[in-house]
Design a protein around this motif. Structure first.
Motif, PDB file in Angstrom:
ATOM      1  N   TYR A  94     -42.102 -30.261  99.536  1.00 44.28           N
ATOM      2  CA  TYR A  94     -42.842 -29.361 100.093  1.00 44.28           C
ATOM      3  C   TYR A  94     -44.092 -29.894 100.933  1.00 44.28           C
TER       4      TYR A  94
ATOM      5  N   LYS B 146     -50.724 -26.407  95.857  1.00 35.76           N
ATOM      6  CA  LYS B 146     -49.364 -26.095  95.597  1.00 35.76           C
ATOM      7  C   LYS B 146     -49.017 -26.664  94.217  1.00 35.76           C
TER       8      LYS B 146
ATOM      9  N   MET C   9     -49.833 -24.853  91.417  1.00 36.71           N
ATOM     10  CA  MET C   9     -49.145 -23.977  91.248  1.00 36.71           C
ATOM     11  C   MET C   9     -47.934 -24.069  90.241  1.00 36.71           C
TER      12      MET C   9
ATOM     13  N   GLU D  61     -44.949 -22.374  87.982  1.00 36.86           N
ATOM     14  CA  GLU D  61     -43.832 -22.389  88.801  1.00 36.86           C
ATOM     15  C   GLU D  61     -42.612 -23.535  87.974  1.00 36.86           C
TER      16      GLU D  61
ATOM     17  N   TRP E 138     -31.441 -19.442  92.440  1.00 38.03           N
ATOM     18  CA  TRP E 138     -32.585 -19.320  93.396  1.00 38.03           C
ATOM     19  C   TRP E 138     -32.754 -17.617  93.715  1.00 38.03           C
TER      20      TRP E 138
ATOM     21  N   GLY F 177     -36.128 -15.746  92.817  1.00 37.94           N
ATOM     22  CA  GLY F 177     -36.922 -14.936  93.611  1.00 37.94           C
ATOM     23  C   GLY F 177     -37.190 -13.692  93.053  1.00 37.94           C
TER      24      GLY F 177
ATOM     25  N   TRP G 279     -42.516 -15.282  88.800  1.00 38.41           N
ATOM     26  CA  TRP G 279     -42.775 -15.824  90.284  1.00 38.41           C
ATOM     27  C   TRP G 279     -43.774 -14.585  90.995  1.00 38.41           C
ATOM     28  N   ALA G 280     -43.310 -13.311  90.760  1.00 44.59           N
ATOM     29  CA  ALA G 280     -43.811 -12.137  91.340  1.00 44.59           C
ATOM     30  C   ALA G 280     -45.283 -12.174  91.009  1.00 44.59           C
TER      31      ALA G 280
ATOM     32  N   LYS H  23     -46.899 -15.583  93.284  1.00 42.31           N
ATOM     33  CA  LYS H  23     -46.604 -15.830  94.585  1.00 42.31           C
ATOM     34  C   LYS H  23     -47.672 -15.415  95.512  1.00 42.31           C
ATOM     35  N   ASP H  24     -48.105 -14.319  95.184  1.00 41.46           N
ATOM     36  CA  ASP H  24     -48.969 -13.727  96.359  1.00 41.46           C
ATOM     37  C   ASP H  24     -50.529 -13.853  95.994  1.00 41.46           C
TER      38      ASP H  24
ATOM     39  N   TYR I 228     -52.954 -19.364  96.504  1.00 36.06           N
ATOM     40  CA  TYR I 228     -51.714 -20.108  96.906  1.00 36.06           C
ATOM     41  C   TYR I 228     -51.236 -19.712  98.197  1.00 36.06           C
TER      42      TYR I 228
ATOM     43  N   ASN J 131     -40.665 -26.996 104.332  1.00 39.63           N
ATOM     44  CA  ASN J 131     -39.691 -27.169 103.134  1.00 39.63           C
ATOM     45  C   ASN J 131     -38.448 -28.301 103.590  1.00 39.63           C
TER      46      ASN J 131
END
Length: 259
Positions: free
Chosen positions: A160, A171, A174, A179, A221, A225, A230-231, A234-235, A239, A246
């Protein structure tokens, strides 16, 4: 025991605990080497060298595990690259390995075809190397827990890249802040997470997860998601825009790979 002795021994115990904790958190260094090859003959020369010379010598000189990976058939560079992953406990160990190999007559003999290859018949086209340091969230590399045939596995190597050093560091934060935990929860059996110290495409982090096959990799994956953890992260504004590119490589371990 009088009070002064109690204080003395208590201080020693505290110092020992702090020292042990610091040692436990000492971060590995990794070399990630990519051999770019042009044909099956070069691949065979590399396999012979790595399996019969380099890896046995690395073991002899204190490196317990070495990973060798190749692109799966669907990758654009299938048959064109071999990836070597070497973990080191310190930079001194990394710097010192070359001189140890130069003095190791068993290694020199076993690797003679590679070491003394002619300019007209080299074992590779070019070598690309990155020096990495393990992230604090996983300061040591780990062996994959997979037990199925190596040829069927999918090892996912991701890089990344960040647009700036600041965004790249966010990142990394994160990963260290949650993560990594998601990958662990989903049984992705990660081998390492690392920050690039020197190499191409900086600033960037690099990590590797492992999966039994492509279907399971894709399912992992999908689960990632939709994961609530993660929810929840991620927003977050801190971050935002942390990944500008990627780069994903799908690999499998060579039969003689330790990892």
């Amino acid at each position: 025991m009088n009070a002064s002795k109690l204080i003395f021994f208590s201080a020693i115990a505290v110092a020992f605990f702090i020292s042990a904790n610091l040692m436990a958190q000492k971060r590995d260094f990794y070399e990630l080497r990519i051999y770019h090859i042009e044909n099956a003959e070069q691949e065979g020369m590399l396999d012979d060298y790595l399996a019969n010379a380099f890896i046995p010598a690395a073991h002899k000189h204190g490196i317990a595990k070495v990973g060798v990976f190749k692109p799966i058939d669907s990758q654009p560079n299938a048959g064109k690259a071999v990836y070597l992953f070497v973990p080191f406990k310190s930079l001194d160990e990394y710097v010192g390995l070359e001189s140890k190999l130069a003095k190791d007559q068993t290694y020199q003999a076993a690797g003679s075809a590679y070491i003394n290859a002619s300019h007209a018949k080299p074992p590779y086209k070019r070598i690309e190397t990155s020096l990495l340091q393990a992230m604090t969230g996983q300061p040591k590399f780990a062996e994959s827990t997979l037990t199925n045939a190596k040829k069927d596995r999918v090892y996912e190597l991701r890089s990344y890249e960040g647009a700036t050093e600041r965004l790249y560091k966010q990142k990394v934060k994160m990963f260290n802040s949650g993560e990594m935990d998601i990958f662990e929860k989903l049984n992705c059996s990660p081998i390492f997470y690392a920050e690039t110290i020197a190499g191409a495409n900086m600033p960037n982090l690099v990590y590797m997860t492992t999966h039994e096959n492509m279907d399971i990799r894709n399912e992992h994956w999908k689960q990632f998601g939709s994961d609530p953890d993660w929810a929840g992260m991620k927003d977050l504004p801190e971050y935002a825009n942390t990944v500008s590119r990627n780069d994903t490589k799908l690999l499998y371990p060579a039969e003689y790979s330790d990892l």
